[in-house]
Scaffold this active site. Structure first.
Site, mmCIF file in Angstrom:
data_model
loop_
_atom_site.group_PDB
_atom_site.id
_atom_site.type_symbol
_atom_site.label_atom_id
_atom_site.label_comp_id
_atom_site.label_asym_id
_atom_site.label_seq_id
_atom_site.Cartn_x
_atom_site.Cartn_y
_atom_site.Cartn_z
ATOM 1 N N LYS B 80 0.857 -1.197 0.000
ATOM 2 C CA LYS B 80 0.000 0.000 0.000
ATOM 3 C C LYS B 80 0.888 1.242 0.000
ATOM 4 O O LYS B 80 1.915 1.274 0.688
ATOM 5 C CB LYS B 80 -0.906 -0.025 1.234
ATOM 6 C CG LYS B 80 -1.955 1.089 1.260
ATOM 7 C CD LYS B 80 -2.900 0.952 2.463
ATOM 8 C CE LYS B 80 -3.970 2.038 2.470
ATOM 9 N NZ LYS B 80 -4.901 1.916 3.620
ATOM 10 N N SER B 161 -9.900 2.367 2.645
ATOM 11 C CA SER B 161 -8.953 3.021 1.775
ATOM 12 C C SER B 161 -7.980 2.073 1.076
ATOM 13 O O SER B 161 -7.335 2.478 0.119
ATOM 14 C CB SER B 161 -8.132 4.024 2.594
ATOM 15 O OG SER B 161 -7.355 3.344 3.566
ATOM 16 N N SER B 185 -10.417 0.227 7.016
ATOM 17 C CA SER B 185 -9.787 0.284 5.692
ATOM 18 C C SER B 185 -9.116 -1.001 5.222
ATOM 19 O O SER B 185 -8.692 -1.076 4.068
ATOM 20 C CB SER B 185 -8.757 1.417 5.654
ATOM 21 O OG SER B 185 -9.411 2.651 5.514
#
Ligand SMILES: [Mg+2]
Ligand SMILES: [Zn+2]
Lengths: 498, 495, 100
Positions: B80, B161, B185
């Protein structure tokens, strides 16, 4: 206590002063990172990724900084808060990489304490005043901006960014420039005794924010201004004086004091408004979520307490009581931790050489240190820290006086030679033949010579002008190049003039 | 050889160790999938095929030398873009950090490389991890590989997210990916894309080197195809870090070795407050199905109450923006990242211009909310009140865990929604995290596992919340569901 | 509590976000919507409840006072510190001239 008043056109005014002192905590590394704290390094060389607030960086507190703040708190008899926490003070400035300063607002490490200042050194007991200290909190220092290196840019050096500070906040208990100066000086003395701050004001290790307001005596507090980063005792006193005067003039001219941040200009000896800080401040303090509450146990606090040295007030009282020093001498010798340390080394060595107790030689040693050595060093532009004469050297000299080898006046010459050459007292006395004469024959001869040469004065003396005795002593000593034993000279003179 | 990209973490690790294939072959296969999907799915912000090959070569060399390969030996993963990666652009999907190449590696990513993993690239995400649909990235939306079964081909949200992570894992662009979870998330995007993801106890994974969103909530965790893969990867990611003052100083349990789907003697709590109006019927049905599966695994199911559930989301939307408003103050154009210096601008004007140009709309919205709730006169009414409510929410869980071992709930109130469906209504978007946020506020370990498909053919997730430090209990309950759900659906490759 | 345009402008300035008129106007109802919604927290009786400090039971660890014990959190890394700076000169960060 203080009767300091400003005489305005419309009457008398009283000044009310509080100080917020930022003191750099003595530590190897920064409050929340491992970067070094040493003064004077090349720009940005003592900056970690943490201090530069790189994305994802986190603070981890330095135990030593916490320990030193606790020790400082204990030294001012303050409450130690075993539960404290760090808050973020949010604002934007180029010297503040995180966009917030990690500080303590809601739960400071150290609570209420106080210290005692002496306003008249000749009367330390009769002129003390207790100044309240509201709190000490621990926080990060900011970086440094340089404005004069480039035509359109300011340069940012983050070496100081993240260095640990103690913010020591006084109560508005001071009422004169002298009190404010004495408070700052005393605070500095205590910090240096404790070893929690080096007190180097010219390097920025200690700076004071000076809060000043004026009022008619007995009336409620007026609106205060805060003059930032004042870096000497003298300047603090000057700020109080000039700012109080400015406020009085302003009010008497029908104006009003605005609560604002000001800056001191030592060249003009005046304060001016810091417009760059005028932007309405709303710091949005909240607990730093990167740090858990700081919890201290009793053992930690007790270890801090046990590590404290004898503090200046206690020392001063001991010097007066146990050593029998005058209050003035005791005050002078304890005002700086180095002086006290030097004196105590001198005392130990002198007592050892004399085979006596310290109390028995303390007066002699303290008088010599204050009236002889300080004066001599002063002439050379030196201090105790770079004195060519060590406490052991001093003790050697004092021993020669005590056992009658040399007189007090010869001792002065010997000291000067010691400072010049770095040689020991005994060697100088030996080399220069400065030993005191105890040969009664030689003394009698010298006395007789002096009396013969001053028959007129002898007659005056005998007629009752006894003050001339000192003159005869002086002449006899002079005839013997100062080496006559003063007691014997006295004796012989008395019997001759008898 | 079968398609290596069909394999998960355990299968790759074991296959490389046994010599069934090389790590380089695995890396090449995933690199190819990444490249083929990039235009359609936009799951990566930066791809790093060379880094993947290099790590794979190192693993193959270690194997040839008879050295241990590590927990993740030979497994290429997606990272990420919230994790700082040395020398590789790290942006948190923002314009303000565009071009930023950190000179350091986050603790978690370093641990993964040390465990033998390799990096396929930096995954797209919601900007600064703020969002639930991956529509706030400066680098464009991530498109979910999933489509509704109505033939309409409407582009769907992969969740957020960690939407790049969820899309990439479910589309077989990587066997696993890192995620971060501040208010759901990891779990919500896992649920939206039919994969598994676990947020461990707050403090298990070091936050050092992860771009901060809300410090008291942020936790890294793995996203992978199944529970075992999550357990393996979490072991590699977790562990004490002296650089993070909130890091837990505890040994990392052997979660993979401890996996056990037999729940006899365990009690599962079902919180009645989670049966909210407006929850999708299919979601409620899958929850009921999950209850049955856990009973089948031997657990006793108990009705519990978490009375302050309703207040979790509003408390979160005070605490998280407040922390974010402060955490994002460092993006000022001075030391790294974007600088917007209009002609004649002074320092403060430069800050305002830089931040206006560098932050997206949702980030600005949250900074403003956070700034407002901390501002003079409002701090107590908003922030202090929210933190007190947070204490109450934590107490709710503590009371429940006096009775039960884990809690079962849906991960999200709906399946994946269409891109653009919610963007005009921030509040509606926030509500998507209603089931995920309470565990975040209390710092508890929580996981989402796929439970089945809804009537539109889209995945639904079930959430298991555990006691502090009991990731094992969470993983085991997840495994019990996984082994009964038999979830084998995968998005049909259309890209 | 609800915010008006002036308040939003003040908050934006406090947060150093330059906002245009139109953007400002659009933000007001959005922020008011969110604020009205979070205000339901006011219903909760929090008498005697402490605000949360540590999410998980844990104590603040203090580190030893050692310089550069870990290169990742130590100094002497000026190159790394300045590597991404938009303006770096002579070992400093450069910013528009500040007049104090
Ligand atoms: Mg101040
Ligand atoms: Zn301060």
């Amino acid at each position: 206590m203080s009767n300091y008043r400003i005489h305005g056109a419309t009457g008398e005014w009283e000044v009310v002063i509080g100080l917020e002192v930022h003191a750099q905590v003595t530590s190897n590394s920064k409050l929340f990172s491992g970067a070094a704290t040493a003064f004077g390094a090349e720009p940005n060389t003592q900056v970690s990724l943490v201090d530069a607030a790189m994305p994802g960086m986190l603070p981890v507190p330095n135990r030593e900084c916490i320990r030193q703040a606790v020790r400082t708190g204990l030294a001012i008899n303050a409450q130690i808060n075993k539960w404290s926490r760090f808050d973020r003070k949010n604002y934007f400035y180029a010297d503040l990489p995180q966009g917030y300063q990690i500080s303590q607002l809601y739960h400071p490490l150290v609570g209420e304490g106080s210290l005692e200042v002496v306003l008249d050194p000749k009367d330390p007991e009769g002129s003390t005043k207790t100044i309240g200290i509201e709190r000490i909190h621990v926080e990060q220092d900011a970086g440094k901006l340089m404005h004069d290196q480039h035509p359109t840019m300011s340069y940012v050096d983050l070496n100081r960014s993240g260095v640990a500070l103690m913010e020591i906040v006084s109560r508005p208990d001071m009422r004169s420039p002298a009190e404010a100066g004495a408070y700052l000086a005393k605070l500095r003395t205590i910090l240096r005794y404790v070893g929690s701050c080096d007190g180097n004001m010219d390097q920025g290790s200690m700076r004071a924010d000076v809060n000043v307001s004026v009022r008619r005596p007995g009336e409620p507090f007026g609106t205060r201004t805060e003059t930032k980063n004042v870096n000497s005792v003298r300047f603090v006193m000057a700020v109080v004086e000039s700012e109080a005067r400015r406020q009085v003039d302003l009010i008497e001219d029908g104006g009003a004091v605005v609560q604002e941040t000001r800056l001191y200009d030592p060249d003009k000896n005046e304060t001016r408004s810091m417009r760059s800080k005028e932007d309405a401040h709303d710091y949005r303090y909240f607990p730093d979520p990167d740090l858990l509450p700081l919890e201290l146990d009793d053992a930690f606090v007790e270890k801090c307490r046990a590590s404290l040295p004898e503090l200046p007030d206690a020392k001063r009282h001991r010097y007066e009581g146990a050593l029998g020093l005058s209050p003035y001498n005791a005050g002078v010798l304890t005002a700086e931790v180095e002086t006290a340390r030097w004196f105590e080394a001198l005392l130990t060595a002198t007592a050892a050489k004399a085979g006596k107790g310290e109390a028995e030689v303390a007066k002699q040693a303290s008088n010599w240190l204050i009236s002889e050595l300080f004066g001599a060093l002063n002439k050379l532009g030196k201090g105790l820290d770079d004195s060519p004469v060590s406490p052991e050297d001093g003790a050697e000299l004092l021993a020669l006086v005590a056992d009658g080898t040399i007189s007090g006046s010869i001792a002065k010459q010997v000291l000067e030679k010691m400072l010049e050459s770095g040689d020991g007292a005994a060697a100088i006395v030996e080399r220069e033949g400065l030993k005191q004469t105890t040969d009664t024959g030689a003394i009698e001869a010298a006395v007789d010579q002096v009396l013969a040469a001053n028959a007129d004065k002898v007659a005056e003396y005998k007629a009752g002008k006894e003050a001339l005795f000192g003159f005869f002593v002086g002449q006899a000593m002079k005839a013997m190049q100062g080496k006559g034993n003063p007691q014997l000279v006295n004796q012989v003179l008395k019997s001759r003039l008898g | 050889m079968a398609d290596l990209t069909d394999l998960g973490v355990a299968a790759i690790r074991d296959g490389v160790a046994k010599g069934l294939f090389t790590a380089v072959e695995v890396a090449e296969a995933f690199n190819a999938n990444v490249a083929a999907a990039q235009a359609a799915l936009n799951a990566f912000i930066v791809t790093t095929p060379d880094a993947a090959i290099e790590a794979a070569k190192a693993t193959d060399a270690r194997r040839a030398a008879g050295q241990p390969l590590g927990k993740m030996g030979g497994v290429p993963i997606g990272m990420k873009d919230l994790f700082a990666t040395r020398g590789v652009q790290t942006t948190a999907a923002s314009h303000i950090l565009e071009g930023f190449e950190p000179e350091y590696e986050s603790t978690v990513s370093q641990k993964l490389w040390d465990a033998g993993a390799g990096m396929l690239g930096k995954l797209n995400m919601d900007q600064f991890a703020m969002g639930s649909s991956n529509e706030t990235s400066y680098f464009g939306n991530v498109i979910s590989p999933w489509r509704r079964n109505d033939g309409g081909n409407a582009p769907l949200a992969p969740g957020g997210s960690s939407g790049g992570s969820s899309a990439a894992v479910s589309a077989r662009l990587c066997p696993a990916a890192t995620g971060t979870d501040t208010g759901g998330s990891i779990r919500q995007p896992a649920a939206f894309t039919g994969i598994s993801g676990i947020k461990p106890t707050y403090g298990r994974c070091s936050r050092w080197g992860i771009v901060a969103f809300a410090s008291s909530l942020d936790q890294a965790g793995p996203m992978a195809r199944d529970v075992r893969d999550c357990a393996i990867m979490l072991e590699a990611m977790a562990g004490f870090d002296p650089k993070d003052a909130t890091s837990l100083n505890l040994p990392v349990p052997e979660w993979e070795a401890g996996l056990n789907a037999d729940l006899r003697g365990k009690k599962v709590g079902v919180p009645r407050e989670y049966r909210m109006d407006g929850t999708d019927a299919d979601v409620l049905a899958s929850w009921d199905q999950g209850i049955e599966w856990l009973k089948d695994a031997g657990a006793e199911v108990i009705d519990i109450s978490l009375p302050h559930t309703k207040y979790a989301l509003p408390a979160y939307y005070i605490v998280a923006p407040a922390e974010a408003s402060s955490n994002l103050a460092r993006y000022d154009g001075v030391r790294y990242g974007l600088r917007d210096l209009p002609d004649g601008a002074n320092l403060q004007e430069m800050y305002a211009a830089t931040r206006a140009a560098g932050f997206g709309a949702e980030v600005k919205r949250r900074i403003l909310i956070g700034t407002y709730v901390l501002s003079a006169g409002f701090y107590d009414a908003y922030y202090t009140q929210a933190q007190k409510v947070r204490t109450l929410i934590s107490h709710d869980f503590r009371n429940a865990f006096a009775e039960v071992d884990v809690i079962l709930a849906p991960t999200a109130p709906t399946a994946a929604f269409g891109l653009g469906d919610m963007v005009s209504d921030p509040l509606a978007m926030y509500l998507n995290d209603v089931f995920a946020v309470p565990a975040s506020l209390a710092g508890l370990p929580a996981m989402s596992v796929p439970a089945g498909l809804n009537r539109e053919g889209l995945p639904l997730g079930l959430q298991i919340v555990g006691k502090p430090f009991d990731e094992q209990g969470v993983l085991n309950a997840g495994l019990a569901i996984e082994s009964r759900a038999g979830f084998a659906a995968r998005p049909e490759r259309w890209w | 509590m609800s915010v008006d345009t002036a308040t939003v402008a003040r908050i934006a300035s406090l947060a150093r976000l330059k906002v245009g008129e139109a953007e400002l106007e659009a933000m007001v109802p959005e922020l008011n919507g969110i604020l009205a919604w979070v205000e339901q927290l006011g219903e909760v009786d929090v008498t005697g409840i402490e605000p949360m400090t540590a999410v998980i039971e844990n104590h603040l660890r203090l580190r030893d006072d050692v310089i550069d014990a870990d290169p990742l959190t130590g100094g002497g890394v000026r190159e790394a510190v300045l590597a991404n700076a938009p303006a770096a000169e002579h070992g400093f960060f450069g910013v528009p001239k500040v007049i104090e």
